[in-house]
Design an enzyme around this catalytic site. Structure first.
Site, PDB file in Angstrom:
ATOM      1  N   ASP A  14       0.864  -1.175   0.000  1.00  0.00           N
ATOM      2  CA  ASP A  14       0.000   0.000   0.000  1.00  0.00           C
ATOM      3  C   ASP A  14       0.903   1.230   0.000  1.00  0.00           C
ATOM      4  O   ASP A  14       1.658   1.445   0.960  1.00  0.00           O
ATOM      5  CB  ASP A  14      -0.884  -0.025   1.243  1.00  0.00           C
ATOM      6  CG  ASP A  14      -1.794   1.186   1.369  1.00  0.00           C
ATOM      7  OD1 ASP A  14      -1.722   2.094   0.515  1.00  0.00           O
ATOM      8  OD2 ASP A  14      -2.586   1.224   2.335  1.00  0.00           O
ATOM      9  N   SER A  56      -5.364  20.441 -13.573  1.00  0.00           N
ATOM     10  CA  SER A  56      -5.193  20.644 -12.132  1.00  0.00           C
ATOM     11  C   SER A  56      -4.561  21.994 -11.840  1.00  0.00           C
ATOM     12  O   SER A  56      -4.943  22.682 -10.889  1.00  0.00           O
ATOM     13  CB  SER A  56      -4.334  19.525 -11.533  1.00  0.00           C
ATOM     14  OG  SER A  56      -5.046  18.321 -11.481  1.00  0.00           O
ATOM     15  N   TYR A 109     -10.239  13.849  -5.369  1.00  0.00           N
ATOM     16  CA  TYR A 109      -9.268  13.541  -6.424  1.00  0.00           C
ATOM     17  C   TYR A 109      -8.668  14.820  -6.995  1.00  0.00           C
ATOM     18  O   TYR A 109      -7.450  14.932  -7.168  1.00  0.00           O
ATOM     19  CB  TYR A 109      -9.961  12.740  -7.524  1.00  0.00           C
ATOM     20  CG  TYR A 109      -9.047  12.295  -8.643  1.00  0.00           C
ATOM     21  CD1 TYR A 109      -8.141  11.251  -8.452  1.00  0.00           C
ATOM     22  CD2 TYR A 109      -9.114  12.886  -9.902  1.00  0.00           C
ATOM     23  CE1 TYR A 109      -7.317  10.829  -9.482  1.00  0.00           C
ATOM     24  CE2 TYR A 109      -8.296  12.471 -10.934  1.00  0.00           C
ATOM     25  CZ  TYR A 109      -7.399  11.430 -10.722  1.00  0.00           C
ATOM     26  OH  TYR A 109      -6.584  11.016 -11.746  1.00  0.00           O
ATOM     27  N   LYS A 169      -4.750  15.828  -6.730  1.00  0.00           N
ATOM     28  CA  LYS A 169      -3.884  16.006  -7.893  1.00  0.00           C
ATOM     29  C   LYS A 169      -3.266  17.405  -7.928  1.00  0.00           C
ATOM     30  O   LYS A 169      -2.142  17.573  -8.412  1.00  0.00           O
ATOM     31  CB  LYS A 169      -4.655  15.712  -9.177  1.00  0.00           C
ATOM     32  CG  LYS A 169      -4.963  14.234  -9.378  1.00  0.00           C
ATOM     33  CD  LYS A 169      -3.712  13.370  -9.315  1.00  0.00           C
ATOM     34  CE  LYS A 169      -3.998  11.906  -9.668  1.00  0.00           C
ATOM     35  NZ  LYS A 169      -2.787  11.055  -9.485  1.00  0.00           N
TER      36      LYS A 169
END
Length: 246
Positions: free
Chosen positions: A67, A149, A161, A165
Site C-alpha cells: 500500500d 489541475s 481527487y 492532484k
C-alpha cells in the site's frame, strides 16, 4: 515514439499490474530497463505483466506488493526492489484512486483513501527513492496528475481527487526545486480521459480519449538524457481540453 536508452536502469512504476501503469511499465521494459511491477491486490495480473515485460525486453522483472500510503509497506517495497534488481533509478508514481460522486456522498474513509494514496503515496515513494538517487547523482521521477489541475479544476463531484492532484503538482514543483543541483529531475504528466476509462464524456478532444501511447510519449520525454534540464514541469495529455464547466 521517443526511445530513451534505459539499459542498466531500474524502474519502479506504482500501480503497474493493470491499466495505464502496466502500459507505462512495458514501454520502459522495451527500452531496456529492469522493472518492478507494483500491485496492492492484483497478484495474478502483476505476474502476467512481469512476464510480458521480460518478453518486451526487460533484462529482469519482478513484482512487489504494498500500500503506497503505508510507510512500512513503501519501505518493504523498495527493499524488495533493491534486493532483486538494484537501486531505483526511475520512479513513476501512477497510483491514483478517485471517487466520482458528489463530495457529500463520499464517506470519510473513502475521502481519506483518495487523498492518502494520491498525495501521501507520492510523497512516501519519492522520499524513499531520493537518498539513493542523490548518492548516484542521477534519478528520474514522473508523477501522474490530472489535466487542468494547475488551472484550479474543481467540482463537487470527485472533489478529493481534484484536491489530491493539485497537491501532487505542487509537491512535484517543490521537489524539482529541492533537487535542482543533484542530477535528478521531477516532473508530472497529466492526462484527461484515457482509453481504459470506465466512461467517456461527450465532446472528447479530437474525438477520442488519450491512448496509452499518448501518455507514454510524455513520460518517455522526461526520461531522455537530453531532457536533464527540464524539471518541475507538467505535460497535460488532454488533446487541448479546457473545462468550461466542471
Amino acid at each position: 515514439m521517443i526511445r530513451p536508452d534505459l539499459s542498466e536502469r531500474v524502474a519502479l512504476v506504482t500501480g503497474s499490474a493493470k491499466g495505464v501503469g502496466r502500459e507505462l511499465l512495458l514501454e520502459l521494459a522495451e527500452r531496456g530497463a529492469s522493472v518492478a511491477v507494483h500491485y496492492r491486490s492484483s497478484l495474478d495480473a502483476a505476474e502476467e505483466t512481469a512476464e510480458d515485460a521480460r518478453d518486451r525486453g526487460a533484462p529482469e522483472a519482478t513484482t512487489v506488493q504494498g500500500d503506497v500510503a503505508s510507510p512500512g509497506d513503501v519501505d518493504a517495497m523498495f527493499d524488495a526492489v533493491e534486493d532483486e534488481l538494484g537501486t531505483v533509478d526511475v520512479l513513476v508514481n501512477n497510483v491514483g484512486p478517485f471517487a466520482p460522486r458528489h463530495w457529500e456522498d463520499i464517506s470519510f474513509e473513502e475521502w481519506n483513501t483518495v487523498l492518502q494514496a494520491n498525495v501521501n503515496g507520492t510523497y512516501l515513494c519519492c522520499k524513499r527513492a531520493l537518498p539513493e538517487m542523490r548518492q548516484q547523482a542521477w534519478g528520474r521521477i514522473v508523477n501522474i496528475g490530472y489535466a487542468s489541475s494547475e488551472k484550479g479544476l474543481m467540482s463537487p463531484k470527485n472533489a478529493p481527487y481534484f484536491i489530491a492532484k493539485q497537491g501532487v503538482l505542487m509537491f512535484t514543483r517543490m521537489l524539482a526545486n529541492d533537487t535542482q543541483y543533484e542530477g535528478i529531475t521531477v516532473n508530472a504528466v497529466s492526462p484527461y480521459v484515457v482509453e481504459n476509462s470506465d466512461e467517456f464524456p461527450d465532446g472528447l478532444p479530437r474525438g477520442r480519449p488519450a491512448g496509452f501511447e499518448d501518455v507514454a510519449q510524455a513520460v518517455l520525454f522526461f526520461l531522455e538524457e537530453d531532457s536533464d534540464y527540464i524539471s518541475g514541469e507538467n505535460i497535460e495529455v488532454d488533446g487541448g481540453w479546457l473545462p468550461e464547466t466542471v
